[in-house]
Design a protein around this motif. Structure first.
Motif, mmCIF file in Angstrom:
data_model
loop_
_atom_site.group_PDB
_atom_site.id
_atom_site.type_symbol
_atom_site.label_atom_id
_atom_site.label_comp_id
_atom_site.label_asym_id
_atom_site.label_seq_id
_atom_site.Cartn_x
_atom_site.Cartn_y
_atom_site.Cartn_z
ATOM 1 N N ALA A 159 70.595 46.837 29.147
ATOM 2 C CA ALA A 159 70.920 44.800 29.080
ATOM 3 C C ALA A 159 69.071 44.519 28.557
ATOM 4 O O ALA A 159 68.884 43.557 28.002
ATOM 5 C CB ALA A 159 70.879 44.241 30.560
ATOM 6 N N TRP A 160 68.718 45.514 29.739
ATOM 7 C CA TRP A 160 66.533 45.129 29.463
ATOM 8 C C TRP A 160 66.370 45.632 27.831
ATOM 9 O O TRP A 160 65.723 45.054 27.421
ATOM 10 C CB TRP A 160 66.131 45.891 30.439
ATOM 11 C CG TRP A 160 64.837 46.544 29.541
ATOM 12 C CD1 TRP A 160 64.333 47.076 29.894
ATOM 13 C CD2 TRP A 160 63.504 45.356 30.024
ATOM 14 N NE1 TRP A 160 62.716 47.003 29.365
ATOM 15 C CE2 TRP A 160 62.816 45.786 29.436
ATOM 16 C CE3 TRP A 160 63.876 44.287 30.794
ATOM 17 C CZ2 TRP A 160 61.295 45.381 29.588
ATOM 18 C CZ3 TRP A 160 62.273 43.654 30.934
ATOM 19 C CH2 TRP A 160 61.643 43.857 30.588
ATOM 20 N N THR A 170 80.894 49.166 29.001
ATOM 21 C CA THR A 170 80.562 47.925 28.430
ATOM 22 C C THR A 170 81.480 46.537 28.470
ATOM 23 O O THR A 170 80.644 45.894 28.443
ATOM 24 C CB THR A 170 80.497 49.168 26.763
ATOM 25 O OG1 THR A 170 80.249 50.014 26.793
ATOM 26 C CG2 THR A 170 79.489 48.061 26.158
ATOM 27 N N GLY A 171 82.248 46.633 28.085
ATOM 28 C CA GLY A 171 83.403 45.098 27.755
ATOM 29 C C GLY A 171 83.307 44.728 29.295
ATOM 30 O O GLY A 171 83.128 43.066 29.331
ATOM 31 N N ILE A 172 83.054 45.195 30.286
ATOM 32 C CA ILE A 172 83.584 44.311 31.501
ATOM 33 C C ILE A 172 81.547 43.518 31.989
ATOM 34 O O ILE A 172 81.356 42.831 32.412
ATOM 35 C CB ILE A 172 83.477 45.237 32.809
ATOM 36 C CG1 ILE A 172 85.019 45.926 32.459
ATOM 37 C CG2 ILE A 172 83.725 44.995 33.886
ATOM 38 C CD1 ILE A 172 85.400 46.627 33.581
ATOM 39 N N ALA A 173 80.515 45.053 31.700
ATOM 40 C CA ALA A 173 79.336 44.517 32.243
ATOM 41 C C ALA A 173 78.515 43.367 31.286
ATOM 42 O O ALA A 173 78.240 42.236 31.313
ATOM 43 C CB ALA A 173 78.383 45.676 31.999
ATOM 44 N N TYR A 174 79.599 43.343 30.028
ATOM 45 C CA TYR A 174 78.446 41.814 29.018
ATOM 46 C C TYR A 174 79.599 41.269 28.836
ATOM 47 O O TYR A 174 80.501 42.254 27.690
ATOM 48 C CB TYR A 174 78.011 43.308 27.706
ATOM 49 C CG TYR A 174 77.070 44.071 28.770
ATOM 50 C CD1 TYR A 174 75.690 43.993 29.202
ATOM 51 C CD2 TYR A 174 76.871 45.248 27.649
ATOM 52 C CE1 TYR A 174 74.874 44.974 29.706
ATOM 53 C CE2 TYR A 174 76.645 46.714 29.006
ATOM 54 C CZ TYR A 174 75.790 46.572 28.925
ATOM 55 O OH TYR A 174 74.245 47.242 30.086
ATOM 56 N N SER A 175 78.967 39.833 27.830
ATOM 57 C CA SER A 175 80.216 39.211 27.432
ATOM 58 C C SER A 175 80.226 38.954 26.231
ATOM 59 O O SER A 175 79.307 39.334 26.016
ATOM 60 C CB SER A 175 80.073 37.574 28.477
ATOM 61 O OG SER A 175 78.606 37.730 27.564
ATOM 62 N N PHE A 188 79.662 45.414 20.860
ATOM 63 C CA PHE A 188 80.015 45.814 22.401
ATOM 64 C C PHE A 188 79.697 47.346 21.361
ATOM 65 O O PHE A 188 79.334 47.931 21.833
ATOM 66 C CB PHE A 188 81.660 45.316 21.166
ATOM 67 C CG PHE A 188 82.169 46.891 22.480
ATOM 68 C CD1 PHE A 188 82.242 46.346 24.102
ATOM 69 C CD2 PHE A 188 83.026 47.745 21.509
ATOM 70 C CE1 PHE A 188 83.057 47.199 25.133
ATOM 71 C CE2 PHE A 188 83.333 49.022 22.968
ATOM 72 C CZ PHE A 188 83.914 48.517 23.922
ATOM 73 N N LEU A 189 79.619 47.630 20.052
ATOM 74 C CA LEU A 189 79.241 49.177 19.156
ATOM 75 C C LEU A 189 78.070 49.324 19.889
ATOM 76 O O LEU A 189 77.997 50.955 20.726
ATOM 77 C CB LEU A 189 79.488 49.433 18.100
ATOM 78 C CG LEU A 189 81.392 49.364 17.770
ATOM 79 C CD1 LEU A 189 81.573 49.407 16.292
ATOM 80 C CD2 LEU A 189 82.246 50.880 19.207
ATOM 81 N N GLY A 190 77.154 48.082 19.120
ATOM 82 C CA GLY A 190 75.668 48.591 19.005
ATOM 83 C C GLY A 190 75.302 48.734 21.372
ATOM 84 O O GLY A 190 74.754 49.936 21.149
ATOM 85 N N ARG A 191 75.578 48.120 21.860
ATOM 86 C CA ARG A 191 75.426 48.282 22.869
ATOM 87 C C ARG A 191 76.382 49.365 23.928
ATOM 88 O O ARG A 191 75.540 49.961 24.652
ATOM 89 C CB ARG A 191 76.108 47.145 24.363
ATOM 90 C CG ARG A 191 75.260 45.785 24.394
ATOM 91 C CD ARG A 191 76.567 44.145 24.570
ATOM 92 N NE ARG A 191 75.989 43.602 23.636
ATOM 93 C CZ ARG A 191 76.583 41.551 24.365
ATOM 94 N NH1 ARG A 191 78.197 42.241 24.463
ATOM 95 N NH2 ARG A 191 75.588 41.431 23.629
ATOM 96 N N LEU A 245 73.581 52.587 26.056
ATOM 97 C CA LEU A 245 74.465 52.946 26.627
ATOM 98 C C LEU A 245 74.677 54.473 26.893
ATOM 99 O O LEU A 245 74.233 54.960 27.473
ATOM 100 C CB LEU A 245 76.004 52.820 27.413
ATOM 101 C CG LEU A 245 76.630 52.683 28.369
ATOM 102 C CD1 LEU A 245 75.177 52.139 29.325
ATOM 103 C CD2 LEU A 245 77.606 52.795 29.329
ATOM 104 N N TYR A 246 74.603 54.714 25.741
ATOM 105 C CA TYR A 246 74.949 56.705 25.768
ATOM 106 C C TYR A 246 73.063 57.039 25.690
ATOM 107 O O TYR A 246 72.861 58.311 25.743
ATOM 108 C CB TYR A 246 76.018 57.015 24.174
ATOM 109 C CG TYR A 246 77.400 57.247 25.246
ATOM 110 C CD1 TYR A 246 77.310 58.311 25.651
ATOM 111 C CD2 TYR A 246 78.254 56.004 24.385
ATOM 112 C CE1 TYR A 246 78.509 58.569 25.923
ATOM 113 C CE2 TYR A 246 78.970 56.877 24.856
ATOM 114 C CZ TYR A 246 79.270 58.068 25.366
ATOM 115 O OH TYR A 246 81.787 57.902 25.554
ATOM 116 N N MET A 247 72.484 56.091 24.584
ATOM 117 C CA MET A 247 70.724 56.753 24.740
ATOM 118 C C MET A 247 70.245 56.688 25.668
ATOM 119 O O MET A 247 69.610 57.262 25.625
ATOM 120 C CB MET A 247 70.668 55.432 23.289
ATOM 121 C CG MET A 247 71.228 55.570 22.241
ATOM 122 S SD MET A 247 70.184 54.990 21.017
ATOM 123 C CE MET A 247 68.436 55.145 21.326
#
Length: 259
Positions: free
Chosen positions: A26-27, A76-81, A86-89, A93-95
């Motif tokens: 998120a940051w 990812t789907g739960i944490a971010y609206s 979606f794919l970028g987030r 997350l993996y990075m």
């Protein structure tokens, strides 16, 4: 040979790591999040990891990998609206996971990371990553605000590197012209080679650290090149830069590109 895995320890450890990674993501993406979403996503991911460990004896390698991907997608789907990024987030997350785990594996050479120590070192590592990402993002933003500018005065033409500074709100109190700040050496060369008479204006200025009077001049013109589009500024006012340690030769006024 076998390993004993305590499911409760595995759950708590992954719960903590998932929460840290989701906050880091998120940051990095400058995404506003709700704490309950982060908590729900971290708990879902932690439960999923425990189930994968329990079922690992019956799962092949590819199934285990696919299960991990599904877990990451669910978190990812739960944490971010929203689904637009979606794919970028998920990639982010993996990075973040790769970077944070890399730091922790390196630190394990010097101290066993278990219990409270794991929480302490993972938090410190996350803070280091946040600081590094802040510096990288800040430099990226600054690079996006730099552009090439050609100064025209008399017969002289000088190309300089400029910074578009939203903090520069200096105006000439008489003419109300926006005033940009130019490196002293460049200004001297421009005035000397122009073949024109010097007609200085004197402008008071105040900053957090200093105040005084700036010597300024009205040039014939200034050609800007933001995003490959040429912009001509007629009769711009340029002041002598008071600070010799500036990185950029020209500090543009915040209103120039919007005018």
């Amino acid at each position: 040979m076998y390993y004993e895995v305590y499911v409760d320890v595995l759950f708590v450890k992954n719960l903590w790591m998932n929460a840290v990674l989701l906050l880091l993501t998120a940051w990095a993406d400058q995404e506003k999040v709700k704490i309950w979403r982060i908590g729900a996503a971290a708990m879902t991911g932690s439960l999923g990891v425990c189930l994968l460990y329990i079922a690992s004896a019956w799962l092949s390698g590819i199934h285990y990998v696919l299960g991990s991907v599904v877990l990451a997608a669910g978190m990812t789907g739960i944490a971010y609206s929203g689904r637009k990024h979606f794919l970028g987030r998920m990639t982010s997350l993996y990075m973040e996971s790769f970077l944070l785990n890399g730091i922790l594996h390196y630190l394990e050479q010097f101290h066993r990371l278990a219990g409270v120590w794991f929480a302490v070192f993972s938090s410190i590592s996350a803070a280091v990553l946040m600081a590094a990402e802040y510096i990288w993002r800040d430099r990226k933003r600054e690079k996006e605000r730099t552009l090439s500018v050609v100064l025209h005065h008399g017969v002289c033409r000088i190309l300089v590197e400029a910074l578009y500074d939203t903090g520069n709100g200096l105006y000439d109190p008489v003419s109300q012209k926006a005033v940009s700040i130019l490196d002293e050496k460049v200004l001297e060369e421009l005035l000397r080679e122009s073949g024109k008479e010097r007609l200085p204006h004197f402008i008071p200025y105040d900053t957090i650290s200093e105040h005084g009077i700036l010597e300024s001049y009205v040039l014939d013109g200034m050609e800007l090149d933001p995003e490959g589009k040429s912009v001509w500024i007629r009769r711009p006012m340029i002041a002598r830069m008071p600070n010799k340690s500036r990185q950029y030769q020209l500090i543009l006024h915040r209103d120039l590109l919007s005018s």
